[in-house]
Design a protein around this motif. Structure first.
Motif: not given
Length: 389
Positions: A327-341
């Motif tokens: 909760q309160g964290d940023a979730l970043i969709a990653g393209l080349s990293s193939q990850a949810l950061v």
């Protein structure tokens, strides 16, 4: 790093027309060690269907209906309670190619309702201009869903245009968000791979603009007195913004692509200049250096920067209870990293905490009304996946 394996993904069959669906089955997709040590925090992943180059996913507030834009110009939705999929008519004609096509979809939280009737919908897309030019636009219309498998957009009109239209097919950005009080709309406007205009306030390339909901420049913008498109600008010196969202304290953040290195997470401030292309923690693709930020360079510094890059596709701040520790964290969709950061935020400071690893490029991310997390893969058969515990 948590690894989500393709072999552990359960499939939720998408229903067409009046067909019925059985409830989805979820597969445990965290590592065996994670599951054994922390059975209550193991991540489960469920496939909810596949789409043709999905670009944005967004729930209509007050519903479990997820809308999906497809880059070539179509729009679909999933009723996540039943699994039924439908189509949306009345979408705009888009200029598809390169990084361009159909873009974002956004709704007003103040219109939350269980009924999808006469609801305002905002869309972004790429519009062709004269002489092989093009640019991003944002439009507003009314959404009505009168049938189980069909919705329609009526009265769609363009309320904002990126200025000027230029050649090329990259760096449109065109993500949309609304201020927490819904008094203003913020739009990410990429530099269109033209670099120097990001430092020239006579255009809106390489900026974030702040508008009233009808697309007019908002009062109180830092350059409002200069008029024209300059009056729209909120911040400058951006490159290619693919994520734009508000933290739980009401602060606006963006995530943007750097060149060869130097992807950035930025706290967005009124009138601030983020330095592109004069400062970056990356280099040009041909190897030419770009000066790194320095304490006295006069530009805002990123809260986090990445080299190697994560290639962000989207971002949200998580507010749900299902993943309470996020909760309160940023979730970043990653393209080349193939990850949810996952990035933790502490005031104006930020730090990467974790990567949830996938086998495909992740284009977009959304939060479900029940606290589930939804991601869309990039590409011609991009799946929409639901993450839960």
């Amino acid at each position: 790093m948590t690894k989500l394996s393709k072999t552990s993904i359960a499939i939720f069959p998408i229903c067409l027309a009046l067909a019925s669906c059985a409830p989805p089955k979820s597969g445990d997709s965290a590592s065996a060690a994670d599951s054994a040590d922390n059975p209550d925090t193991a991540i489960q992943i469920t496939e909810m269907g596949s789409f043709d180059r999905p670009w944005a996913i967004e729930f209509a507030p007050g519903t479990g209906v997820l809308f999906v834009t497809e880059k070539e110009g179509s729009m679909k939705f999933i009723d996540t309670a039943s699994g039924r999929m439908g189509t949306v008519s009345g979408v705009p004609e888009v200029d598809y190619g390169g990084q361009g096509g159909f873009g974002d979809v956004a709704f007003l939280e103040s219109e939350a309702s269980a009924v999808l009737e006469n609801r305002t919908i905002y869309l972004s897309w790429v519009e062709a201009g004269e002489g092989d030019t093009r640019g991003a636009v944002v439009g507003r219309g009314m959404l009505t869903c009168g049938e189980a498998d069909a919705c329609a957009i009526e009265g769609l009109e363009v309320v904002w245009r990126q200025a000027p239209k230029v050649t090329g097919r990259g760096h449109y950005s065109h993500r949309i968000t609304f201020s927490p009080d819904e008094s203003h709309m913020f739009i990410a406007s990429g530099d269109r791979q033209k670099l120097d205009p990001a430092q020239d306030n006579r255009n809106t390339l390489g900026t974030i603009v702040r508008l009233d909901l009808d697309g007019s420049p908002a009062a109180g913008n830092p350059f409002a007195s200069e008029g024209g498109v300059t009056a729209e600008i909120w911040s400058t010196g951006h490159r290619n913004i693919l994520g734009l969202d508000w933290d739980m304290q009401g602060n606006l953040w963006d995530v943007e692509h750097g060149p060869a290195g130097g992807d950035e997470l930025n706290l967005v401030m009124r009138g601030a200049n983020y330095g592109w292309p004069r400062r970056s923690y990356g280099n040009h693709y041909n190897g030419d250096p770009i000066a790194d930020h320095s304490a006295d360079d006069g530009f805002m510094k990123p809260a986090v920067h990445w080299t190697p890059v994560i290639a962000p596709g989207d971002m949200l701040f998580y507010t749900g209870d299902m993943f309470a520790d996020w909760q309160g964290d940023a979730l970043i969709a990653g393209l080349s990293s193939q990850a949810l950061v996952r990035v933790t935020i502490d005031g104006e400071a930020a730090q990467e905490a974790e990567r949830i690893d996938f086998d495909e490029r992740i284009r977009s991310v959304a939060q479900g009304p029940d606290g589930t997390i939804w991601v869309a893969e990039d590409g011609p058969e991009g799946r929409v996946l639901r993450l839960s515990r």
